[in-house]
Write a protein that holds these residues in place. Sequence first.
Motif, PDB file in Angstrom:
ATOM      1  N   ARG A  22       0.836  -1.213   0.000  1.00 55.18           N
ATOM      2  CA  ARG A  22       0.000   0.000   0.000  1.00 55.18           C
ATOM      3  C   ARG A  22       0.862   1.251   0.000  1.00 55.18           C
ATOM      4  N   ARG A  23       1.958   1.199   0.762  1.00 52.86           N
ATOM      5  CA  ARG A  23       2.869   2.344   0.790  1.00 52.86           C
ATOM      6  C   ARG A  23       3.427   2.618  -0.616  1.00 52.86           C
ATOM      7  N   ALA A  24       3.793   1.549  -1.313  1.00 54.48           N
ATOM      8  CA  ALA A  24       4.343   1.696  -2.669  1.00 54.48           C
ATOM      9  C   ALA A  24       3.304   2.264  -3.624  1.00 54.48           C
ATOM     10  N   ILE A  25       2.056   1.778  -3.493  1.00 54.94           N
ATOM     11  CA  ILE A  25       0.990   2.260  -4.379  1.00 54.94           C
ATOM     12  C   ILE A  25       0.683   3.729  -4.069  1.00 54.94           C
ATOM     13  N   ASP A  26       0.656   4.076  -2.781  1.00 52.97           N
ATOM     14  CA  ASP A  26       0.448   5.480  -2.418  1.00 52.97           C
ATOM     15  C   ASP A  26       1.555   6.360  -2.997  1.00 52.97           C
ATOM     16  N   ALA A  27       2.762   5.824  -3.089  1.00 58.81           N
ATOM     17  CA  ALA A  27       3.867   6.593  -3.664  1.00 58.81           C
ATOM     18  C   ALA A  27       3.716   6.731  -5.171  1.00 58.81           C
ATOM     19  N   GLY A  28       2.907   5.844  -5.798  1.00 55.44           N
ATOM     20  CA  GLY A  28       2.626   6.016  -7.218  1.00 55.44           C
ATOM     21  C   GLY A  28       2.988   4.864  -8.142  1.00 55.44           C
ATOM     22  N   VAL A  29       3.461   3.732  -7.604  1.00 51.78           N
ATOM     23  CA  VAL A  29       3.843   2.637  -8.506  1.00 51.78           C
ATOM     24  C   VAL A  29       2.608   2.025  -9.164  1.00 51.78           C
ATOM     25  N   GLY A  30       2.806   1.419 -10.331  1.00 54.10           N
ATOM     26  CA  GLY A  30       1.685   0.865 -11.089  1.00 54.10           C
ATOM     27  C   GLY A  30       1.634  -0.646 -11.094  1.00 54.10           C
ATOM     28  N   GLU A  31       2.640  -1.296 -10.523  1.00 51.69           N
ATOM     29  CA  GLU A  31       2.675  -2.756 -10.500  1.00 51.69           C
ATOM     30  C   GLU A  31       3.549  -3.195  -9.333  1.00 51.69           C
ATOM     31  N   ILE A  32       3.342  -4.446  -8.892  1.00 57.05           N
ATOM     32  CA  ILE A  32       4.160  -4.957  -7.792  1.00 57.05           C
ATOM     33  C   ILE A  32       4.804  -6.278  -8.189  1.00 57.05           C
ATOM     34  N   LEU A  33       6.118  -6.325  -8.069  1.00 57.42           N
ATOM     35  CA  LEU A  33       6.861  -7.577  -8.273  1.00 57.42           C
ATOM     36  C   LEU A  33       7.172  -8.114  -6.884  1.00 57.42           C
ATOM     37  N   LEU A  34       6.474  -9.190  -6.507  1.00 61.23           N
ATOM     38  CA  LEU A  34       6.537  -9.704  -5.141  1.00 61.23           C
ATOM     39  C   LEU A  34       7.427 -10.949  -5.103  1.00 61.23           C
ATOM     40  N   THR A  35       8.556 -10.856  -4.394  1.00 55.91           N
ATOM     41  CA  THR A  35       9.509 -11.973  -4.393  1.00 55.91           C
ATOM     42  C   THR A  35       9.730 -12.536  -2.994  1.00 55.91           C
ATOM     43  N   SER A  36       9.572 -13.851  -2.883  1.00 60.00           N
ATOM     44  CA  SER A  36       9.858 -14.534  -1.625  1.00 60.00           C
ATOM     45  C   SER A  36      11.345 -14.868  -1.568  1.00 60.00           C
ATOM     46  N   ILE A  37      12.045 -14.288  -0.597  1.00 56.88           N
ATOM     47  CA  ILE A  37      13.484 -14.545  -0.462  1.00 56.88           C
ATOM     48  C   ILE A  37      13.717 -16.006  -0.063  1.00 56.88           C
TER      49      ILE A  37
END
Lengths: 213, 262
Positions: free
Chosen positions: B170-185
């Motif tokens: 949500r923080r990233a989207i509020d900052a303005g990003v348009g997509e999320i690349l979600l990686t499990s370390i």
Amino acid sequence: MTVAIVECGIGNVQSVANACRQIAPDTVVVADGAALTAANPQRVILPGVGAIGTVLANLRGREIAPVLERLVRGSGVPFLGICVGMQVLADVCEEFGSHRGFGWIPGHVRRMAPVVSRVRLPHVGWNTIAATWPDDPLMRDIDGKDAYFVHSYAMDCPREFVLATTEYEGVTFPCAVRRDNIAGVQFHPEKSSLIGAALLTAFIGDGLCTNAA
Amino acid sequence: MYKRRLIPVLFLKDGWMVRSESFSIHQAIGDPLHHVRRMVQWDVDELIVIDIGDAEMPFGHDRVDYRNKAVTTLPEFIRLIAVECRIPLTFGGRVRSVADVRERIHNGADKVTVNSQIADNPAEVTKMATTFGSQAIVASIDYRMVGNEARVYCDRGARDVGADVKTWARRAIDAGVGEILLTSIDRDGAARGYDLETISAVANAVNVPVIACGGAGNPLHFVKCFRETRASAVAAGNIFHFTENAYPNAKLLLRHQLPDIR
């Protein structure tokens, strides 16, 4: 055959230029009205990446808009707008405020869904082109195929100008429009692999001479 | 019909293509340009290249047995990839400012990923999004499981940001990003399947596209991730490097099992 690619924003026009050079080696990238006039092109492509207000301001500020008006609307040079380059054709474009577009095709550009909604935006990825005029030279090889989209805004215009539509999460929008020698696509042919190359080949090869409208 | 994407992720380190495991083991697997060409021949849906090197390093390796001429800078490298790419290219790694984004996009990238700046300078991320459009800015979010919490780490897994993935997304989207690349370390290079629970939780919580990454060991893992989560795309690295025709074969299987695959 000279193809002029108009650089008008802050985005990357190199991929469009690379794709066009495969088809027409005499592809030039121009960034202002004088260069566009000097190129004396037989085809004009306007790729658009970035905010529409910035794109429109640059087109007008760099004296590109009046040259386009003369070439495309005056002399009938075939024109293809890509993504935001299609959206500028409308009368009114809403994105970070409301902007006056070229008005070459009557229409309105709006966000595809409200900010708070279940529709996942931007619409990013491959989606199907459904032609309303499948016999149009631009549609012949791409009807029913998938092209690559990246956008949150879409153009709404009268049916007679809609070449093809695409559906995304319940929203159907025009993905290709055309009025005589003026065409626009919401997807990115330069990023759409073989389908994109087919569209660019049709545009550069036939132009829009075989008029279906 | 909207198609969900299967995306190869290539990791670069000091100009070499590497295989990554747990974000800590990196095995060099050759010249990146050769790998990119293979991906283009496979007509992949999209390509993500992430430079995980520590600093600007020379890309030339003085290898006379490589037929392509030595590449020396990052912009030159992106240009070489972009000329061959007829598909969307995302370039990530060490993107900290609007100028960094401009350099990558002007040389041929369509999107960039941002990671640590979501923690350090979200205002700069906002500036990137308003300049280039949200669609050009992808948040790369890396996490590992700490108890029952999916805890976000930046700086290639080295720094705990003190938040869980949903809050961070949500923080990233509020900052303005348009997509999320979600990686499990935890699952990076582990080949035991995707973390379906966390991917679902994030994809259901946000209304931007989510790209799931980390854990693919065989093509059935892709099917499971597409079936059981609302991820808009599934990404993987290693699996595409070591098996003959891994990508085309995975796509055949996916198309057979699911309607929304290109």
